[in-house]
Design a protein around this motif. Sequence first.
Motif, PDB file in Angstrom:
ATOM      1  N   CYS A  50       0.860  -1.173   0.000  1.00  0.00           N
ATOM      2  CA  CYS A  50       0.000   0.000   0.000  1.00  0.00           C
ATOM      3  C   CYS A  50       0.898   1.225   0.000  1.00  0.00           C
ATOM      4  CB  CYS A  50      -0.942  -0.009   1.204  1.00  0.00           C
ATOM      5  SG  CYS A  50      -0.105  -0.066   2.806  1.00  0.00           S
ATOM      6  N   GLY A  51       0.311   2.388   0.104  1.00  0.00           N
ATOM      7  CA  GLY A  51       1.117   3.588   0.117  1.00  0.00           C
ATOM      8  C   GLY A  51       0.288   4.819   0.359  1.00  0.00           C
ATOM      9  N   VAL A  52       0.956   5.946   0.300  1.00  0.00           N
ATOM     10  CA  VAL A  52       0.298   7.231   0.508  1.00  0.00           C
ATOM     11  C   VAL A  52       0.661   8.136  -0.662  1.00  0.00           C
ATOM     12  CG1 VAL A  52       0.046   9.200   2.056  1.00  0.00           C
ATOM     13  CG2 VAL A  52       0.465   6.921   3.015  1.00  0.00           C
ATOM     14  N   VAL A  53      -0.355   8.663  -1.311  1.00  0.00           N
ATOM     15  CA  VAL A  53      -0.173   9.600  -2.418  1.00  0.00           C
ATOM     16  C   VAL A  53      -0.995  10.833  -2.067  1.00  0.00           C
ATOM     17  CG1 VAL A  53      -0.487  10.019  -4.876  1.00  0.00           C
ATOM     18  CG2 VAL A  53       0.160   7.736  -4.083  1.00  0.00           C
ATOM     19  N   GLY A  54      -0.334  11.932  -1.851  1.00  0.00           N
ATOM     20  CA  GLY A  54      -1.027  13.136  -1.412  1.00  0.00           C
ATOM     21  C   GLY A  54      -1.674  12.887  -0.062  1.00  0.00           C
ATOM     22  N   GLU A  55      -2.966  13.075  -0.005  1.00  0.00           N
ATOM     23  CA  GLU A  55      -3.726  12.864   1.233  1.00  0.00           C
ATOM     24  C   GLU A  55      -4.443  11.511   1.241  1.00  0.00           C
ATOM     25  OE1 GLU A  55      -3.697  15.112   3.824  1.00  0.00           O
ATOM     26  OE2 GLU A  55      -2.194  16.113   2.592  1.00  0.00           O
ATOM     27  N   GLU A  56      -4.232  10.710   0.208  1.00  0.00           N
ATOM     28  CA  GLU A  56      -4.984   9.466   0.059  1.00  0.00           C
ATOM     29  C   GLU A  56      -4.138   8.230   0.360  1.00  0.00           C
ATOM     30  OE1 GLU A  56      -8.257  10.205  -3.304  1.00  0.00           O
ATOM     31  OE2 GLU A  56      -6.211  10.194  -4.089  1.00  0.00           O
ATOM     32  N   LEU A  57      -4.823   7.190   0.808  1.00  0.00           N
ATOM     33  CA  LEU A  57      -4.200   5.878   0.946  1.00  0.00           C
ATOM     34  C   LEU A  57      -4.320   5.178  -0.401  1.00  0.00           C
ATOM     35  CD1 LEU A  57      -2.985   3.672   2.857  1.00  0.00           C
ATOM     36  CD2 LEU A  57      -5.333   2.812   3.049  1.00  0.00           C
ATOM     37  N   MET A  58      -3.266   4.552  -0.816  1.00  0.00           N
ATOM     38  CA  MET A  58      -3.269   3.726  -2.019  1.00  0.00           C
ATOM     39  C   MET A  58      -3.231   2.287  -1.507  1.00  0.00           C
ATOM     40  SD  MET A  58      -0.350   3.645  -4.997  1.00  0.00           S
ATOM     41  CE  MET A  58       0.948   3.541  -3.764  1.00  0.00           C
ATOM     42  N   ALA A  59      -4.226   1.500  -1.831  1.00  0.00           N
ATOM     43  CA  ALA A  59      -4.310   0.138  -1.318  1.00  0.00           C
ATOM     44  C   ALA A  59      -4.277  -0.869  -2.462  1.00  0.00           C
ATOM     45  CB  ALA A  59      -5.592  -0.054  -0.504  1.00  0.00           C
ATOM     46  N   ARG A  60      -3.443  -1.870  -2.298  1.00  0.00           N
ATOM     47  CA  ARG A  60      -3.377  -2.957  -3.280  1.00  0.00           C
ATOM     48  C   ARG A  60      -4.216  -4.099  -2.732  1.00  0.00           C
ATOM     49  NH1 ARG A  60       2.035  -5.970  -5.655  1.00  0.00           N
ATOM     50  NH2 ARG A  60       0.967  -6.929  -7.443  1.00  0.00           N
ATOM     51  N   VAL A  61      -5.467  -4.122  -3.117  1.00  0.00           N
ATOM     52  CA  VAL A  61      -6.406  -5.102  -2.578  1.00  0.00           C
ATOM     53  C   VAL A  61      -6.444  -6.388  -3.384  1.00  0.00           C
ATOM     54  CG1 VAL A  61      -7.841  -3.346  -1.474  1.00  0.00           C
ATOM     55  CG2 VAL A  61      -8.351  -4.055  -3.825  1.00  0.00           C
ATOM     56  N   GLY A  62      -5.911  -6.361  -4.586  1.00  0.00           N
ATOM     57  CA  GLY A  62      -5.911  -7.539  -5.451  1.00  0.00           C
ATOM     58  C   GLY A  62      -7.147  -7.592  -6.324  1.00  0.00           C
ATOM     59  N   PRO A  63      -7.070  -8.354  -7.403  1.00  0.00           N
ATOM     60  CA  PRO A  63      -8.183  -8.403  -8.361  1.00  0.00           C
ATOM     61  C   PRO A  63      -9.467  -9.002  -7.784  1.00  0.00           C
ATOM     62  CG  PRO A  63      -6.408  -9.902  -9.019  1.00  0.00           C
ATOM     63  CD  PRO A  63      -5.914  -9.117  -7.847  1.00  0.00           C
ATOM     64  N   ASP A  64      -9.372  -9.927  -6.832  1.00  0.00           N
ATOM     65  CA  ASP A  64     -10.573 -10.562  -6.279  1.00  0.00           C
ATOM     66  C   ASP A  64     -11.390  -9.615  -5.405  1.00  0.00           C
ATOM     67  OD1 ASP A  64      -9.847 -12.871  -7.602  1.00  0.00           O
ATOM     68  OD2 ASP A  64      -9.017 -13.842  -5.806  1.00  0.00           O
ATOM     69  N   ARG A  65     -10.758  -8.653  -4.774  1.00  0.00           N
ATOM     70  CA  ARG A  65     -11.455  -7.711  -3.889  1.00  0.00           C
ATOM     71  C   ARG A  65     -11.677  -6.340  -4.528  1.00  0.00           C
ATOM     72  NH1 ARG A  65     -11.743  -9.549   1.398  1.00  0.00           N
ATOM     73  NH2 ARG A  65     -10.350 -11.262   1.883  1.00  0.00           N
ATOM     74  N   TYR A  66     -11.230  -6.185  -5.751  1.00  0.00           N
ATOM     75  CA  TYR A  66     -11.255  -4.895  -6.425  1.00  0.00           C
ATOM     76  C   TYR A  66     -12.672  -4.334  -6.590  1.00  0.00           C
ATOM     77  CZ  TYR A  66     -10.371  -1.450 -10.136  1.00  0.00           C
ATOM     78  OH  TYR A  66     -10.313  -0.312 -10.880  1.00  0.00           O
ATOM     79  N   GLU A  67     -13.564  -5.079  -7.201  1.00  0.00           N
ATOM     80  CA  GLU A  67     -14.925  -4.581  -7.473  1.00  0.00           C
ATOM     81  C   GLU A  67     -15.660  -4.249  -6.178  1.00  0.00           C
ATOM     82  OE1 GLU A  67     -16.138  -3.697 -10.385  1.00  0.00           O
ATOM     83  OE2 GLU A  67     -14.358  -4.402 -11.451  1.00  0.00           O
ATOM     84  N   ASP A  68     -15.562  -5.113  -5.174  1.00  0.00           N
ATOM     85  CA  ASP A  68     -16.219  -4.841  -3.889  1.00  0.00           C
ATOM     86  C   ASP A  68     -15.638  -3.586  -3.236  1.00  0.00           C
ATOM     87  OD1 ASP A  68     -17.934  -6.999  -4.087  1.00  0.00           O
ATOM     88  OD2 ASP A  68     -16.630  -8.338  -2.931  1.00  0.00           O
ATOM     89  N   SER A  69     -14.344  -3.401  -3.357  1.00  0.00           N
ATOM     90  CA  SER A  69     -13.701  -2.226  -2.769  1.00  0.00           C
ATOM     91  C   SER A  69     -14.232  -0.940  -3.395  1.00  0.00           C
ATOM     92  CB  SER A  69     -12.183  -2.289  -2.957  1.00  0.00           C
ATOM     93  OG  SER A  69     -11.637  -3.372  -2.232  1.00  0.00           O
ATOM     94  N   LEU A  70     -14.471  -0.957  -4.687  1.00  0.00           N
ATOM     95  CA  LEU A  70     -14.955   0.238  -5.370  1.00  0.00           C
ATOM     96  C   LEU A  70     -16.359   0.652  -4.943  1.00  0.00           C
ATOM     97  CD1 LEU A  70     -13.624  -0.350  -8.990  1.00  0.00           C
ATOM     98  CD2 LEU A  70     -12.765   1.282  -7.295  1.00  0.00           C
ATOM     99  N   ARG A  71     -17.090  -0.262  -4.309  1.00  0.00           N
ATOM    100  CA  ARG A  71     -18.433   0.052  -3.839  1.00  0.00           C
ATOM    101  C   ARG A  71     -18.427   0.767  -2.486  1.00  0.00           C
ATOM    102  NH1 ARG A  71     -18.788  -4.224  -6.696  1.00  0.00           N
ATOM    103  NH2 ARG A  71     -20.100  -5.965  -6.850  1.00  0.00           N
ATOM    104  N   VAL A  72     -17.277   0.828  -1.838  1.00  0.00           N
ATOM    105  CA  VAL A  72     -17.159   1.442  -0.513  1.00  0.00           C
ATOM    106  C   VAL A  72     -17.022   2.959  -0.661  1.00  0.00           C
ATOM    107  CG1 VAL A  72     -15.754   1.529   1.596  1.00  0.00           C
ATOM    108  CG2 VAL A  72     -16.089  -0.650   0.411  1.00  0.00           C
ATOM    109  N   GLU A  73     -17.701   3.675   0.219  1.00  0.00           N
ATOM    110  CA  GLU A  73     -17.629   5.136   0.200  1.00  0.00           C
ATOM    111  C   GLU A  73     -16.186   5.607   0.322  1.00  0.00           C
ATOM    112  OE1 GLU A  73     -19.986   8.864   2.247  1.00  0.00           O
ATOM    113  OE2 GLU A  73     -19.753   7.025   3.414  1.00  0.00           O
ATOM    114  N   TYR A  74     -15.839   6.640  -0.390  1.00  0.00           N
ATOM    115  CA  TYR A  74     -14.514   7.282  -0.409  1.00  0.00           C
ATOM    116  C   TYR A  74     -13.463   6.518  -1.204  1.00  0.00           C
ATOM    117  CZ  TYR A  74     -16.617   9.911   3.407  1.00  0.00           C
ATOM    118  OH  TYR A  74     -17.463  10.678   4.174  1.00  0.00           O
TER     119      TYR A  74
END
Length: 119
Positions: A50-74
């Motif tokens: 993972c990492g930090v870019v500007g004020e945001e967290l960059m998370a490597r969730v993997g392809p299996d969790r990607y679509e579900d992650s995009l449904r989360v607020e923010y």
Amino acid sequence: MATRQREEMNMAYNEALANRVRSYLTHHPSYQEKKMFGGLAMMLNGNMCCGVVGEELMARVGPDRYEDSLRVEYVRQMDFTGKPLRGMVYIAAAGVSKEDELAIWVGLSEAFALSLPPK
């Protein structure tokens, strides 16, 4: 000004958020940090976690969790190159302002990074 110096000047990230992320990961013997994606990436076993870019967290969730992650607020897709990077997301500061929220995203990223073969 040399290209490398210009690149380093453009690598701004929230140091307080980076310190919060570090608190979850530095116990790993393979933990490393690298400046990339215009911010700071945290690595485990040579793989980006993972990492930090500007004020945001960059998370490597993997392809299996990607679509579900995009449904989360923010949460939004990582499109650093102008093309979405499947398996990686940005989480706005509001989505990781609470410690339990940050712990979930770092935990997902940590699990994915550790599931990969070491580099």
